[in-house]
Design a protein around this motif. Structure first.
Motif, PDB file in Angstrom:
ATOM      1  N   MET A   1     -48.345  52.140  43.197  1.00 13.24           N
ATOM      2  CA  MET A   1     -48.586  53.586  43.279  1.00 13.24           C
ATOM      3  C   MET A   1     -49.613  53.926  42.256  1.00 13.24           C
ATOM      4  N   SER A   2     -50.744  54.569  42.841  1.00 16.54           N
ATOM      5  CA  SER A   2     -51.968  54.959  42.309  1.00 16.54           C
ATOM      6  C   SER A   2     -51.622  56.066  41.192  1.00 16.54           C
ATOM      7  N   GLU A   3     -52.466  56.257  40.210  1.00 16.31           N
ATOM      8  CA  GLU A   3     -52.101  57.199  39.256  1.00 16.31           C
ATOM      9  C   GLU A   3     -52.387  58.677  39.902  1.00 16.31           C
ATOM     10  N   TYR A   4     -53.209  58.692  40.824  1.00 16.33           N
ATOM     11  CA  TYR A   4     -53.330  60.045  41.579  1.00 16.33           C
ATOM     12  C   TYR A   4     -51.797  60.414  42.065  1.00 16.33           C
ATOM     13  N   VAL A   5     -51.243  59.322  42.869  1.00 19.53           N
ATOM     14  CA  VAL A   5     -50.120  59.744  43.597  1.00 19.53           C
ATOM     15  C   VAL A   5     -48.841  59.838  42.606  1.00 19.53           C
ATOM     16  N   GLN A   6     -49.026  59.225  41.322  1.00 16.74           N
ATOM     17  CA  GLN A   6     -48.085  59.336  40.286  1.00 16.74           C
ATOM     18  C   GLN A   6     -48.053  60.764  39.806  1.00 16.74           C
ATOM     19  N   SER A   7     -49.168  61.217  39.752  1.00 12.14           N
ATOM     20  CA  SER A   7     -49.262  62.593  38.987  1.00 12.14           C
ATOM     21  C   SER A   7     -48.799  63.448  40.169  1.00 12.14           C
ATOM     22  N   ILE A   8     -48.809  63.551  41.283  1.00 10.94           N
ATOM     23  CA  ILE A   8     -48.328  64.254  42.308  1.00 10.94           C
ATOM     24  C   ILE A   8     -46.847  64.050  42.317  1.00 10.94           C
ATOM     25  N   ARG A   9     -46.399  62.945  42.221  1.00  4.19           N
ATOM     26  CA  ARG A   9     -44.932  62.673  42.401  1.00  4.19           C
ATOM     27  C   ARG A   9     -44.205  63.248  41.139  1.00  4.19           C
ATOM     28  N   ALA A  10     -45.010  63.528  40.182  1.00 10.73           N
ATOM     29  CA  ALA A  10     -44.397  63.906  38.846  1.00 10.73           C
ATOM     30  C   ALA A  10     -44.067  65.435  38.939  1.00 10.73           C
ATOM     31  N   ARG A  11     -44.964  66.040  40.048  1.00 13.61           N
ATOM     32  CA  ARG A  11     -44.698  67.313  40.173  1.00 13.61           C
ATOM     33  C   ARG A  11     -43.707  67.833  41.576  1.00 13.61           C
ATOM     34  N   ILE A  12     -43.643  66.884  42.315  1.00 12.32           N
ATOM     35  CA  ILE A  12     -42.920  67.285  43.478  1.00 12.32           C
ATOM     36  C   ILE A  12     -41.689  66.369  43.917  1.00 12.32           C
ATOM     37  N   GLY A  13     -41.504  65.265  42.837  1.00 11.28           N
ATOM     38  CA  GLY A  13     -40.283  64.469  42.875  1.00 11.28           C
ATOM     39  C   GLY A  13     -40.492  63.560  44.308  1.00 11.28           C
ATOM     40  N   ASN A  14     -39.572  63.369  44.995  1.00 11.12           N
ATOM     41  CA  ASN A  14     -39.251  62.536  46.378  1.00 11.12           C
ATOM     42  C   ASN A  14     -39.729  63.372  47.390  1.00 11.12           C
ATOM     43  N   ASP A  15     -40.124  64.647  47.351  1.00 11.35           N
ATOM     44  CA  ASP A  15     -40.517  65.355  48.567  1.00 11.35           C
ATOM     45  C   ASP A  15     -41.750  64.640  49.287  1.00 11.35           C
ATOM     46  N   PHE A  16     -41.844  64.973  50.601  1.00 13.15           N
ATOM     47  CA  PHE A  16     -42.875  64.479  51.541  1.00 13.15           C
ATOM     48  C   PHE A  16     -44.090  64.617  51.028  1.00 13.15           C
ATOM     49  N   LEU A  17     -45.144  63.578  51.129  1.00 10.51           N
ATOM     50  CA  LEU A  17     -46.253  63.416  50.664  1.00 10.51           C
ATOM     51  C   LEU A  17     -47.317  63.104  51.668  1.00 10.51           C
ATOM     52  N   PHE A  18     -48.317  63.631  52.009  1.00  7.45           N
ATOM     53  CA  PHE A  18     -49.170  63.160  53.196  1.00  7.45           C
ATOM     54  C   PHE A  18     -50.500  62.698  52.569  1.00  7.45           C
ATOM     55  N   LEU A  19     -50.673  61.344  52.979  1.00  7.11           N
ATOM     56  CA  LEU A  19     -51.844  60.747  52.269  1.00  7.11           C
ATOM     57  C   LEU A  19     -52.564  59.895  53.284  1.00  7.11           C
ATOM     58  N   PRO A  20     -53.865  60.080  53.000  1.00 11.25           N
ATOM     59  CA  PRO A  20     -55.083  59.116  53.670  1.00 11.25           C
ATOM     60  C   PRO A  20     -54.856  57.634  53.380  1.00 11.25           C
ATOM     61  N   ALA A  21     -55.179  56.670  54.289  1.00 12.81           N
ATOM     62  CA  ALA A  21     -55.140  55.419  53.903  1.00 12.81           C
ATOM     63  C   ALA A  21     -56.359  54.788  54.888  1.00 12.81           C
ATOM     64  N   VAL A  22     -56.212  53.418  54.538  1.00 13.82           N
ATOM     65  CA  VAL A  22     -57.353  52.440  55.545  1.00 13.82           C
ATOM     66  C   VAL A  22     -56.426  51.371  55.734  1.00 13.82           C
ATOM     67  N   THR A  23     -56.922  50.561  56.815  1.00 13.04           N
ATOM     68  CA  THR A  23     -56.268  49.291  57.155  1.00 13.04           C
ATOM     69  C   THR A  23     -57.421  48.451  57.832  1.00 13.04           C
ATOM     70  N   ALA A  24     -57.167  47.171  57.208  1.00 14.24           N
ATOM     71  CA  ALA A  24     -58.100  46.087  57.721  1.00 14.24           C
ATOM     72  C   ALA A  24     -57.615  45.331  58.753  1.00 14.24           C
ATOM     73  N   VAL A  25     -58.358  45.174  59.815  1.00 14.47           N
ATOM     74  CA  VAL A  25     -58.032  44.222  61.085  1.00 14.47           C
ATOM     75  C   VAL A  25     -58.807  43.082  60.881  1.00 14.47           C
ATOM     76  N   ILE A  26     -58.389  41.958  60.401  1.00 16.53           N
ATOM     77  CA  ILE A  26     -59.114  41.010  59.940  1.00 16.53           C
ATOM     78  C   ILE A  26     -58.713  39.705  61.058  1.00 16.53           C
ATOM     79  N   ARG A  27     -59.750  39.048  61.715  1.00 16.11           N
ATOM     80  CA  ARG A  27     -59.383  38.071  62.806  1.00 16.11           C
ATOM     81  C   ARG A  27     -60.134  36.960  62.529  1.00 16.11           C
ATOM     82  N   ASP A  28     -59.475  35.951  63.267  1.00 15.21           N
ATOM     83  CA  ASP A  28     -60.322  34.580  63.366  1.00 15.21           C
ATOM     84  C   ASP A  28     -60.058  34.164  64.913  1.00 15.21           C
TER      85      ASP A  28
END
Length: 146
Positions: A1-28
Protein backbone atom coordinates in the motif's frame (compact mmCIF):
# COMPACT_ATOMS: atom_id res chain seq x y z
CA UNK A 1 0.00 0.00 0.00
CA UNK A 2 1.42 3.37 -1.03
CA UNK A 3 2.00 6.16 1.48
CA UNK A 4 -0.78 8.10 -0.26
CA UNK A 5 -3.34 5.32 0.24
CA UNK A 6 -2.09 4.77 3.81
CA UNK A 7 -2.72 8.43 4.60
CA UNK A 8 -6.29 8.20 3.27
CA UNK A 9 -6.92 4.92 5.11
CA UNK A 10 -5.78 6.60 8.35
CA UNK A 11 -8.69 9.02 7.92
CA UNK A 12 -11.43 6.81 6.42
CA UNK A 13 -10.62 3.39 7.85
CA UNK A 14 -11.99 0.49 5.81
CA UNK A 15 -14.58 2.58 3.91
CA UNK A 16 -14.72 2.35 0.12
CA UNK A 17 -11.87 4.05 -1.73
CA UNK A 18 -11.90 4.64 -5.51
CA UNK A 19 -8.43 4.49 -7.09
CA UNK A 20 -6.81 4.89 -10.52
CA UNK A 21 -4.59 2.04 -11.70
CA UNK A 22 -2.60 0.69 -14.65
CA UNK A 23 -2.30 -2.80 -16.12
CA UNK A 24 0.44 -4.30 -18.30
CA UNK A 25 -0.52 -6.63 -21.14
CA UNK A 26 2.80 -8.34 -21.82
CA UNK A 27 2.84 -10.94 -24.57
CA UNK A 28 5.15 -13.38 -26.25
CA UNK A 29 3.32 -14.34 -29.42
CA UNK A 30 0.03 -15.89 -28.30
CA UNK A 31 1.09 -16.16 -24.64
CA UNK A 32 0.37 -13.58 -21.92
CA UNK A 33 2.52 -12.98 -18.84
CA UNK A 34 0.45 -13.38 -15.68
CA UNK A 35 1.38 -13.08 -12.02
CA UNK A 36 0.06 -15.12 -9.08
CA UNK A 37 -0.66 -13.14 -5.93
CA UNK A 38 -0.79 -14.17 -2.27
CA UNK A 39 -4.44 -15.22 -2.67
CA UNK A 40 -3.51 -17.86 -5.27
CA UNK A 41 -5.19 -15.88 -8.06
CA UNK A 42 -3.54 -15.09 -11.37
CA UNK A 43 -3.78 -11.62 -12.89
CA UNK A 44 -2.08 -9.19 -15.20
CA UNK A 45 0.71 -7.11 -13.66
CA UNK A 46 -0.04 -3.56 -12.55
CA UNK A 47 -0.88 -1.27 -9.70
CA UNK A 48 -1.87 2.17 -8.53
CA UNK A 49 -1.07 5.54 -10.03
CA UNK A 50 0.52 7.90 -7.52
CA UNK A 51 -0.60 11.55 -7.24
CA UNK A 52 1.02 13.61 -10.00
CA UNK A 53 2.30 10.52 -11.83
CA UNK A 54 1.64 9.95 -15.52
CA UNK A 55 -0.20 6.64 -16.08
CA UNK A 56 2.48 5.35 -18.48
CA UNK A 57 5.21 6.12 -15.93
CA UNK A 58 3.18 4.33 -13.25
CA UNK A 59 2.97 1.24 -15.42
CA UNK A 60 6.71 1.12 -16.05
CA UNK A 61 7.34 1.63 -12.30
CA UNK A 62 4.85 -1.05 -11.21
CA UNK A 63 6.24 -3.70 -13.59
CA UNK A 64 9.77 -2.90 -12.41
CA UNK A 65 8.78 -3.03 -8.71
CA UNK A 66 6.88 -6.31 -9.01
CA UNK A 67 9.11 -8.19 -11.47
CA UNK A 68 12.42 -6.34 -11.79
CA UNK A 69 11.76 -6.15 -15.54
CA UNK A 70 11.81 -3.18 -17.87
CA UNK A 71 9.04 -2.76 -20.43
CA UNK A 72 8.29 -0.52 -23.38
CA UNK A 73 4.69 0.53 -23.91
CA UNK A 74 3.63 -0.23 -27.49
CA UNK A 75 -0.07 0.62 -27.41
CA UNK A 76 -3.27 1.14 -25.49
CA UNK A 77 -5.60 -1.82 -24.93
CA UNK A 78 -8.40 0.00 -23.08
CA UNK A 79 -9.79 1.38 -19.83
CA UNK A 80 -11.74 -0.84 -17.39
CA UNK A 81 -13.84 -0.42 -14.29
CA UNK A 82 -17.13 -1.59 -12.87
CA UNK A 83 -18.16 -4.19 -10.31
CA UNK A 84 -15.47 -6.68 -11.30
CA UNK A 85 -12.90 -4.10 -10.26
CA UNK A 86 -14.25 -3.79 -6.71
CA UNK A 87 -12.63 -5.70 -3.83
CA UNK A 88 -12.79 -6.19 -0.11
CA UNK A 89 -9.38 -7.16 1.22
CA UNK A 90 -8.68 -9.53 4.10
CA UNK A 91 -8.21 -6.60 6.49
CA UNK A 92 -11.66 -5.24 5.58
CA UNK A 93 -10.44 -2.42 3.31
CA UNK A 94 -12.89 -1.79 0.46
CA UNK A 95 -11.63 -0.46 -2.86
CA UNK A 96 -12.65 -0.01 -6.47
CA UNK A 97 -10.35 0.59 -9.38
CA UNK A 98 -10.40 2.04 -12.86
CA UNK A 99 -7.41 0.74 -14.78
CA UNK A 100 -5.78 1.75 -18.03
CA UNK A 101 -4.37 -1.32 -19.80
CA UNK A 102 -1.31 -0.87 -21.98
CA UNK A 103 0.20 -3.36 -24.39
CA UNK A 104 3.87 -3.75 -23.52
CA UNK A 105 7.05 -5.32 -24.81
CA UNK A 106 9.23 -7.04 -22.21
CA UNK A 107 12.80 -5.69 -22.50
CA UNK A 108 14.54 -7.59 -19.68
CA UNK A 109 13.97 -10.78 -17.73
CA UNK A 110 11.15 -10.85 -15.16
CA UNK A 111 11.02 -12.57 -11.77
CA UNK A 112 8.43 -12.29 -8.97
CA UNK A 113 9.23 -9.85 -6.17
CA UNK A 114 7.96 -12.38 -3.57
CA UNK A 115 6.07 -9.59 -1.77
CA UNK A 116 3.14 -8.72 -4.04
CA UNK A 117 3.53 -11.56 -6.52
CA UNK A 118 4.84 -15.07 -5.95
CA UNK A 119 4.91 -16.64 -9.38
CA UNK A 120 5.01 -15.58 -13.02
CA UNK A 121 3.80 -17.67 -15.92
CA UNK A 122 3.15 -17.49 -19.65
CA UNK A 123 -0.33 -18.64 -20.69
CA UNK A 124 -2.27 -18.84 -23.95
CA UNK A 125 -5.81 -17.44 -24.01
CA UNK A 126 -7.48 -20.86 -23.67
CA UNK A 127 -5.32 -21.81 -20.65
CA UNK A 128 -6.13 -18.53 -18.88
CA UNK A 129 -9.80 -19.49 -18.78
CA UNK A 130 -8.89 -22.53 -16.66
CA UNK A 131 -6.83 -20.64 -14.07
CA UNK A 132 -8.03 -19.33 -10.72
CA UNK A 133 -7.85 -15.68 -11.74
CA UNK A 134 -9.11 -12.17 -11.22
CA UNK A 135 -12.14 -12.33 -13.54
CA UNK A 136 -11.73 -8.76 -14.82
CA UNK A 137 -8.63 -9.78 -16.78
CA UNK A 138 -10.88 -11.74 -19.18
CA UNK A 139 -12.13 -8.42 -20.60
CA UNK A 140 -8.61 -7.09 -21.02
CA UNK A 141 -7.31 -10.30 -22.63
CA UNK A 142 -10.31 -10.33 -25.00
CA UNK A 143 -9.53 -6.76 -26.08
CA UNK A 144 -5.80 -7.41 -26.62
CA UNK A 145 -4.93 -7.50 -30.32
CA UNK A 146 -4.73 -10.97 -31.83
Amino acid sequence: MSEYVQSIRARIGNDFLFLPAVTAVIRDGERFLLARDTGEHWSLIGGGIEPGEEPADALVREVLEETGAEVRITGLVGAYGGEQMMRTYGNGDQAGYVTIAYECELLTAAAPDMEEIFELGWFERAAIAELPRQKWIDRVIADAPV
